[in-house]
Design a protein around this motif. Structure first.
Motif, PDB file in Angstrom:
ATOM      1  N   ILE A 159      -4.180   7.835   5.029  1.00 26.95           N
ATOM      2  CA  ILE A 159      -5.640   7.973   5.091  1.00 26.95           C
ATOM      3  C   ILE A 159      -6.232   6.911   6.007  1.00 26.95           C
ATOM      4  N   LEU A 160      -5.782   5.681   5.854  1.00 29.11           N
ATOM      5  CA  LEU A 160      -6.311   4.600   6.691  1.00 29.11           C
ATOM      6  C   LEU A 160      -5.971   4.808   8.162  1.00 29.11           C
ATOM      7  N   VAL A 216       0.860  -1.178   0.000  1.00 32.70           N
ATOM      8  CA  VAL A 216       0.000   0.000   0.000  1.00 32.70           C
ATOM      9  C   VAL A 216       0.897   1.229   0.000  1.00 32.70           C
ATOM     10  N   GLY A 217       0.534   2.211  -0.796  1.00 34.84           N
ATOM     11  CA  GLY A 217       1.320   3.430  -0.875  1.00 34.84           C
ATOM     12  C   GLY A 217       1.197   4.280   0.377  1.00 34.84           C
TER      13      GLY A 217
END
Length: 64
Positions: free
Chosen positions: A11-12, A4-5
């Motif tokens: 954001i998460l 995941v970038g």
């Protein structure tokens, strides 16, 4: 394992606290104070505003 970038990771991780608070209200019937609601609004707006601003800047660019 999927990678995941950095943008999605931030954001998460930023949504973790508001989601945990909202789940505690729904599942555990906890009550929210005004300060907690304001905090959730700040966290969510801090995630949304940069995206909206970036989209507005990109929409002002001329089409090539």
């Amino acid at each position: 394992a999927p990678k995941v970038g950095g943008g999605l990771t931030s954001i998460l991780s930023a949504t973790e606290l508001p989601v945990a608070v909202l789940v505690s209200v729904v599942v555990l019937h906890e009550s929210l104070s005004i300060l907690q609601i304001v905090g959730i609004v700040f966290v969510l707006s801090g995630m949304i505003l940069p995206t909206v601003i970036a989209q507005k800047k990109n929409s002002n660019l001329p089409d090539i």
